[in-house]
Design a protein around this motif. Structure first.
Motif, PDB file in Angstrom:
ATOM      1  N   LYS A 170       0.830  -1.215   0.000  1.00 52.39           N
ATOM      2  CA  LYS A 170       0.000   0.000   0.000  1.00 52.39           C
ATOM      3  C   LYS A 170       0.862   1.262   0.000  1.00 52.39           C
ATOM      4  O   LYS A 170       0.563   2.234  -0.692  1.00 52.39           O
ATOM      5  N   ALA A 171       1.942   1.248   0.782  1.00 52.05           N
ATOM      6  CA  ALA A 171       2.804   2.426   0.900  1.00 52.05           C
ATOM      7  C   ALA A 171       3.572   2.712  -0.386  1.00 52.05           C
ATOM      8  O   ALA A 171       3.843   3.874  -0.704  1.00 52.05           O
ATOM      9  N   LEU A 172       3.910   1.677  -1.146  1.00 52.02           N
ATOM     10  CA  LEU A 172       4.789   1.862  -2.306  1.00 52.02           C
ATOM     11  C   LEU A 172       4.120   1.617  -3.652  1.00 52.02           C
ATOM     12  O   LEU A 172       4.779   1.676  -4.685  1.00 52.02           O
ATOM     13  N   LYS A 173       2.812   1.352  -3.656  1.00 52.60           N
ATOM     14  CA  LYS A 173       2.183   0.913  -4.906  1.00 52.60           C
ATOM     15  C   LYS A 173       2.284   1.921  -6.048  1.00 52.60           C
ATOM     16  O   LYS A 173       2.242   1.537  -7.209  1.00 52.60           O
ATOM     17  N   ASP A 174       2.464   3.202  -5.735  1.00 48.24           N
ATOM     18  CA  ASP A 174       2.604   4.207  -6.792  1.00 48.24           C
ATOM     19  C   ASP A 174       4.063   4.440  -7.182  1.00 48.24           C
ATOM     20  O   ASP A 174       4.338   5.226  -8.076  1.00 48.24           O
ATOM     21  N   LYS A 175       4.980   3.771  -6.502  1.00 46.07           N
ATOM     22  CA  LYS A 175       6.406   4.005  -6.740  1.00 46.07           C
ATOM     23  C   LYS A 175       7.119   2.809  -7.353  1.00 46.07           C
ATOM     24  O   LYS A 175       7.988   2.973  -8.202  1.00 46.07           O
ATOM     25  N   VAL A 176       6.806   1.606  -6.873  1.00 50.50           N
ATOM     26  CA  VAL A 176       7.476   0.406  -7.368  1.00 50.50           C
ATOM     27  C   VAL A 176       6.484  -0.740  -7.468  1.00 50.50           C
ATOM     28  O   VAL A 176       5.399  -0.697  -6.886  1.00 50.50           O
ATOM     29  N   LYS A 177       6.897  -1.748  -8.195  1.00 52.69           N
ATOM     30  CA  LYS A 177       6.086  -2.954  -8.322  1.00 52.69           C
ATOM     31  C   LYS A 177       6.639  -4.006  -7.371  1.00 52.69           C
ATOM     32  O   LYS A 177       7.847  -4.264  -7.350  1.00 52.69           O
ATOM     33  N   ILE A 178       5.756  -4.605  -6.582  1.00 54.86           N
ATOM     34  CA  ILE A 178       6.169  -5.574  -5.573  1.00 54.86           C
ATOM     35  C   ILE A 178       5.665  -6.963  -5.936  1.00 54.86           C
ATOM     36  O   ILE A 178       4.504  -7.139  -6.309  1.00 54.86           O
ATOM     37  N   GLY A 179       6.556  -7.926  -5.811  1.00 50.25           N
ATOM     38  CA  GLY A 179       6.203  -9.322  -5.988  1.00 50.25           C
ATOM     39  C   GLY A 179       6.417 -10.062  -4.673  1.00 50.25           C
ATOM     40  O   GLY A 179       7.311  -9.708  -3.910  1.00 50.25           O
ATOM     41  N   VAL A 180       5.592 -11.062  -4.422  1.00 52.46           N
ATOM     42  CA  VAL A 180       5.689 -11.807  -3.166  1.00 52.46           C
ATOM     43  C   VAL A 180       5.591 -13.300  -3.446  1.00 52.46           C
ATOM     44  O   VAL A 180       4.685 -13.746  -4.156  1.00 52.46           O
ATOM     45  N   MET A 181       6.526 -14.049  -2.883  1.00 48.83           N
ATOM     46  CA  MET A 181       6.437 -15.504  -2.878  1.00 48.83           C
ATOM     47  C   MET A 181       6.094 -15.912  -1.445  1.00 48.83           C
ATOM     48  O   MET A 181       6.876 -15.671  -0.524  1.00 48.83           O
ATOM     49  N   GLU A 182       4.918 -16.471  -1.275  1.00 48.70           N
ATOM     50  CA  GLU A 182       4.415 -16.849   0.046  1.00 48.70           C
ATOM     51  C   GLU A 182       4.686 -18.330   0.283  1.00 48.70           C
ATOM     52  O   GLU A 182       4.218 -19.174  -0.474  1.00 48.70           O
ATOM     53  N   ALA A 183       5.434 -18.638   1.332  1.00 45.62           N
ATOM     54  CA  ALA A 183       5.734 -20.036   1.649  1.00 45.62           C
ATOM     55  C   ALA A 183       4.848 -20.513   2.790  1.00 45.62           C
ATOM     56  O   ALA A 183       4.792 -19.881   3.846  1.00 45.62           O
ATOM     57  N   ASP A 184       4.145 -21.592   2.555  1.00 48.88           N
ATOM     58  CA  ASP A 184       3.327 -22.227   3.579  1.00 48.88           C
ATOM     59  C   ASP A 184       3.356 -23.727   3.353  1.00 48.88           C
ATOM     60  O   ASP A 184       3.631 -24.195   2.247  1.00 48.88           O
ATOM     61  N   ILE A 185       3.043 -24.456   4.398  1.00 46.89           N
ATOM     62  CA  ILE A 185       2.955 -25.910   4.255  1.00 46.89           C
ATOM     63  C   ILE A 185       1.811 -26.267   3.320  1.00 46.89           C
ATOM     64  O   ILE A 185       1.916 -27.138   2.471  1.00 46.89           O
ATOM     65  N   ASP A 186       0.700 -25.524   3.434  1.00 41.51           N
ATOM     66  CA  ASP A 186      -0.463 -25.746   2.565  1.00 41.51           C
ATOM     67  C   ASP A 186      -1.290 -24.463   2.544  1.00 41.51           C
ATOM     68  O   ASP A 186      -1.050 -23.547   3.304  1.00 41.51           O
ATOM     69  N   GLY A 187      -2.269 -24.415   1.650  1.00 44.24           N
ATOM     70  CA  GLY A 187      -3.171 -23.265   1.586  1.00 44.24           C
ATOM     71  C   GLY A 187      -2.591 -22.116   0.779  1.00 44.24           C
ATOM     72  O   GLY A 187      -1.403 -22.074   0.486  1.00 44.24           O
ATOM     73  N   ASP A 188      -3.464 -21.160   0.401  1.00 40.84           N
ATOM     74  CA  ASP A 188      -3.015 -20.007  -0.380  1.00 40.84           C
ATOM     75  C   ASP A 188      -3.595 -18.695   0.154  1.00 40.84           C
ATOM     76  O   ASP A 188      -3.705 -17.712  -0.564  1.00 40.84           O
TER      77      ASP A 188
END
Length: 196
Positions: free
Chosen positions: A28-46
């Protein structure tokens, strides 16, 4: 370290420390400045990947198949699946301070999130995690009046483990301190690109 066009940042922390909330606040803080990617690690679920997508980050869910951590090879596989042109990609590791400290994910920058209710002694109890990180984020500072948490003592414990670690005090939920951390991250990305 991977040969990516984007800066790769690993975030570790206990279950409930606020890792996903932190990534939502940053997006939210940077959405107008940079593009953010996230890799979410979990045992299961999304659930976590869905949560950060809702606020505008690109996200992929990585399942560890019962493992309590990710390693560099799992991260590489994630990047193969994750076709992104983000300026910075975050890996939210499995929620604990033990296993993720023992396995290198190839990140350019390593952060650990410590929720204030967890106690100021965590750097003493989990020395490896605090000794290998570049940044410590003390989260949930809005509840400081209600907990027996000595900020200066915690900072001293961090310094004992890692004199070079940068420390930020934030509340990801209310946004307090998030801008300072976000602006620091922007400068780190710029410096990293200038050095490439």
């Amino acid at each position: 370290e991977g040969d990516y066009n984007d800066m790769y940042i690993a975030i570790a922390g206990n279950i409930g420390s606020g890792k996903t909330t932190l990534l939502v606040a940053l997006t939210k803080a940077l959405k107008d400045k940079v593009k953010i990617g996230v890799m979410e690690a979990d045992i299961d679920g999304d659930v976590d990947a869905y949560t950060v997508r809702e606020v505008g980050a690109e996200a992929i869910q990585l399942h560890t198949g019962g493992m309590c951590h990710l390693d560099a090879d799992m991260s590489r596989q994630g990047f193969k699946e994750f076709a992104t042109n983000a300026d910075m990609v975050f890996l939210e590791n499995i929620g604990n301070l033990v296993c993720p400290a023992e396995f290198d994910t190839g990140a350019h920058l390593k952060m650990v999130l410590l929720a204030l209710p967890e106690g100021d002694d965590k750097p003493l109890k989990y020395p490896l995690m605090f000794s290998i990180c570049d940044v410590v984020i003390i989260n949930k500072i809005d509840v400081l009046p209600y907990f027996d948490f000595d900020v200066e003592k915690c900072k001293e414990y961090i310094k004992r483990r890692n004199p070079n670690a940068k420390v930020f005090m934030i509340c990801a939920k209310t946004g307090e301190g998030v801008d300072e951390w976000a602006n620091w991250l922007l400068s780190e990305v710029k410096n990293w690109r200038d050095e490439k």
